[in-house]
Design a protein around this motif. Structure first.
Motif, PDB file in Angstrom:
ATOM      1  N   VAL A 181       0.841  -1.198   0.000  1.00  0.00           N
ATOM      2  CA  VAL A 181       0.000   0.000   0.000  1.00  0.00           C
ATOM      3  C   VAL A 181       0.878   1.252   0.000  1.00  0.00           C
ATOM      4  O   VAL A 181       0.659   2.181  -0.779  1.00  0.00           O
ATOM      5  CB  VAL A 181      -0.964   0.001   1.213  1.00  0.00           C
ATOM      6  CG1 VAL A 181      -1.684   1.322   1.347  1.00  0.00           C
ATOM      7  CG2 VAL A 181      -1.968  -1.137   1.085  1.00  0.00           C
ATOM      8  N   VAL A 182       1.900   1.263   0.847  1.00  0.00           N
ATOM      9  CA  VAL A 182       2.816   2.403   0.895  1.00  0.00           C
ATOM     10  C   VAL A 182       3.513   2.575  -0.449  1.00  0.00           C
ATOM     11  O   VAL A 182       3.614   3.690  -0.977  1.00  0.00           O
ATOM     12  CB  VAL A 182       3.848   2.239   2.038  1.00  0.00           C
ATOM     13  CG1 VAL A 182       4.934   3.294   1.957  1.00  0.00           C
ATOM     14  CG2 VAL A 182       3.160   2.290   3.402  1.00  0.00           C
TER      15      VAL A 182
ATOM     16  N   SER B  16       3.693   8.051  -3.176  1.00  0.00           N
ATOM     17  CA  SER B  16       4.012   9.284  -3.921  1.00  0.00           C
ATOM     18  C   SER B  16       2.742  10.015  -4.351  1.00  0.00           C
ATOM     19  O   SER B  16       2.701  11.249  -4.344  1.00  0.00           O
ATOM     20  CB  SER B  16       4.905   8.974  -5.123  1.00  0.00           C
ATOM     21  OG  SER B  16       4.277   8.059  -5.986  1.00  0.00           O
ATOM     22  N   GLN B  17       1.692   9.266  -4.702  1.00  0.00           N
ATOM     23  CA  GLN B  17       0.413   9.897  -5.075  1.00  0.00           C
ATOM     24  C   GLN B  17      -0.148  10.707  -3.916  1.00  0.00           C
ATOM     25  O   GLN B  17      -0.590  11.849  -4.093  1.00  0.00           O
ATOM     26  CB  GLN B  17      -0.633   8.834  -5.438  1.00  0.00           C
ATOM     27  CG  GLN B  17      -0.423   8.133  -6.745  1.00  0.00           C
ATOM     28  CD  GLN B  17      -1.473   7.027  -6.879  1.00  0.00           C
ATOM     29  OE1 GLN B  17      -1.450   6.063  -6.122  1.00  0.00           O
ATOM     30  NE2 GLN B  17      -2.386   7.192  -7.820  1.00  0.00           N
ATOM     31  N   LEU B  18      -0.162  10.109  -2.737  1.00  0.00           N
ATOM     32  CA  LEU B  18      -0.721  10.791  -1.569  1.00  0.00           C
ATOM     33  C   LEU B  18       0.122  12.004  -1.180  1.00  0.00           C
ATOM     34  O   LEU B  18      -0.427  13.045  -0.827  1.00  0.00           O
ATOM     35  CB  LEU B  18      -0.833   9.828  -0.383  1.00  0.00           C
ATOM     36  CG  LEU B  18      -1.927   8.772  -0.486  1.00  0.00           C
ATOM     37  CD1 LEU B  18      -1.855   7.812   0.700  1.00  0.00           C
ATOM     38  CD2 LEU B  18      -3.306   9.392  -0.580  1.00  0.00           C
ATOM     39  N   LEU B  19       1.435  11.876  -1.284  1.00  0.00           N
ATOM     40  CA  LEU B  19       2.293  13.008  -0.953  1.00  0.00           C
ATOM     41  C   LEU B  19       2.041  14.177  -1.907  1.00  0.00           C
ATOM     42  O   LEU B  19       1.958  15.331  -1.470  1.00  0.00           O
ATOM     43  CB  LEU B  19       3.772  12.603  -0.972  1.00  0.00           C
ATOM     44  CG  LEU B  19       4.750  13.675  -0.501  1.00  0.00           C
ATOM     45  CD1 LEU B  19       4.434  14.126   0.924  1.00  0.00           C
ATOM     46  CD2 LEU B  19       6.182  13.179  -0.588  1.00  0.00           C
TER      47      LEU B  19
ATOM     48  N   ALA C  67       3.282  18.402   4.778  1.00  0.00           N
ATOM     49  CA  ALA C  67       2.770  17.323   3.929  1.00  0.00           C
ATOM     50  C   ALA C  67       3.333  15.980   4.384  1.00  0.00           C
ATOM     51  O   ALA C  67       2.599  14.988   4.484  1.00  0.00           O
ATOM     52  CB  ALA C  67       3.123  17.590   2.466  1.00  0.00           C
ATOM     53  N   GLU C  68       4.621  15.966   4.678  1.00  0.00           N
ATOM     54  CA  GLU C  68       5.243  14.716   5.135  1.00  0.00           C
ATOM     55  C   GLU C  68       4.682  14.272   6.487  1.00  0.00           C
ATOM     56  O   GLU C  68       4.471  13.076   6.713  1.00  0.00           O
ATOM     57  CB  GLU C  68       6.764  14.896   5.207  1.00  0.00           C
ATOM     58  CG  GLU C  68       7.385  15.033   3.825  1.00  0.00           C
ATOM     59  CD  GLU C  68       8.849  15.473   3.850  1.00  0.00           C
ATOM     60  OE1 GLU C  68       9.352  15.880   4.932  1.00  0.00           O
ATOM     61  OE2 GLU C  68       9.475  15.423   2.781  1.00  0.00           O
TER      62      GLU C  68
ATOM     63  N   LEU D 235      -7.781   5.423   1.686  1.00  0.00           N
ATOM     64  CA  LEU D 235      -6.588   6.224   1.953  1.00  0.00           C
ATOM     65  C   LEU D 235      -6.821   7.704   1.669  1.00  0.00           C
ATOM     66  O   LEU D 235      -6.410   8.566   2.451  1.00  0.00           O
ATOM     67  CB  LEU D 235      -5.408   5.733   1.113  1.00  0.00           C
ATOM     68  CG  LEU D 235      -4.711   4.474   1.616  1.00  0.00           C
ATOM     69  CD1 LEU D 235      -3.740   3.952   0.569  1.00  0.00           C
ATOM     70  CD2 LEU D 235      -3.995   4.745   2.923  1.00  0.00           C
ATOM     71  N   TYR D 236      -7.486   8.000   0.560  1.00  0.00           N
ATOM     72  CA  TYR D 236      -7.749   9.404   0.232  1.00  0.00           C
ATOM     73  C   TYR D 236      -8.728  10.027   1.233  1.00  0.00           C
ATOM     74  O   TYR D 236      -8.597  11.195   1.584  1.00  0.00           O
ATOM     75  CB  TYR D 236      -8.256   9.562  -1.209  1.00  0.00           C
ATOM     76  CG  TYR D 236      -7.112   9.636  -2.193  1.00  0.00           C
ATOM     77  CD1 TYR D 236      -6.494  10.849  -2.477  1.00  0.00           C
ATOM     78  CD2 TYR D 236      -6.622   8.495  -2.814  1.00  0.00           C
ATOM     79  CE1 TYR D 236      -5.443  10.934  -3.361  1.00  0.00           C
ATOM     80  CE2 TYR D 236      -5.561   8.563  -3.696  1.00  0.00           C
ATOM     81  CZ  TYR D 236      -4.966   9.785  -3.969  1.00  0.00           C
ATOM     82  OH  TYR D 236      -3.908   9.855  -4.836  1.00  0.00           O
TER      83      TYR D 236
END
Length: 191
Positions: free
Chosen positions: A20-21, A26-29, A42-43, A69-70
């Motif tokens: 999942v990570v 990268s998309q979520l970041l 953000a991090e 997740l979103y």
């Protein structure tokens, strides 16, 4: 057809936090970075998302891991805004050594670079006006002239033809009422 419907279920069972990570990190970041000003923020938010994800015992049971997740990420971003709003607004809402809310500092604070402060000031003005309208006219007038128009209590007493002790008493009652009413606003904002 049965094999097709079983295939996705088999893939779901093999989902691990590491995958999942790897798949969404990268998309979520990027998503979070587009919503907050600082990379560090953000991090931090992404770290909170991964922490919440790691606590899930039923990751395999989620129908759509990405959607979940979103959703969690959006909630963490909102939480971050609330936290920052509270922190920045606390700088303007405080009680002095006499226990009085410093209204003037709040109302005159520069909000040109802070939309949160602008919204808060607008809300504060509205609540202040409501609270002032609840006061007897003489108490309201003393408070407004002293706090907002910078007249001394002695000047007000002279203008009104009243004893200074009467003016002090009116101001005291007004302050007690406003402290009570505006304290509720402050409490509501910090919850």
């Amino acid at each position: 057809m049965e094999s097709l419907s079983l295939q996705p279920m088999a893939e779901k069972k093999s989902v691990s936090i590491t995958e999942v990570v790897k798949n969404y990190g990268s998309q979520l970041l990027r998503f979070i970075s587009s919503k907050v000003a600082k990379t560090e923020d953000a991090e931090d938010i992404l770290q909170e998302v991964w922490f919440q994800t790691s606590r899930l015992t039923n990751l395999d049971e989620l129908e759509n891991v990405g959607a979940w997740l979103y959703s969690v990420t959006r909630n963490k971003i909102i939480d971050s805004y609330r936290k920052k709003k509270t922190e920045s607004l606390e700088d303007f809402v405080y009680q002095d050594e006499d226990g009085e809310l410093n209204v003037k500092d709040i109302l005159l604070a520069d909000d040109s670079n802070s939309p949160e402060l602008a919204v808060f000031k607008d809300m504060f003005w509205k609540e202040l006006m409501k609270a002032l309208d609840e006061l007897p006219e003489k108490q309201k007038r003393v408070y407004v002239q002293n706090e907002l128009e910078d007249k001394t209590l002695q000047e007000i007493a002279d203008d009104e033809g009243e004893n200074i002790k009467t003016i002090i008493s009116r101001k005291s009652y007004a302050v007690k009422h406003l402290r009570k009413r505006l304290q509720q606003l402050y409490t509501d904002l910090n919850n």
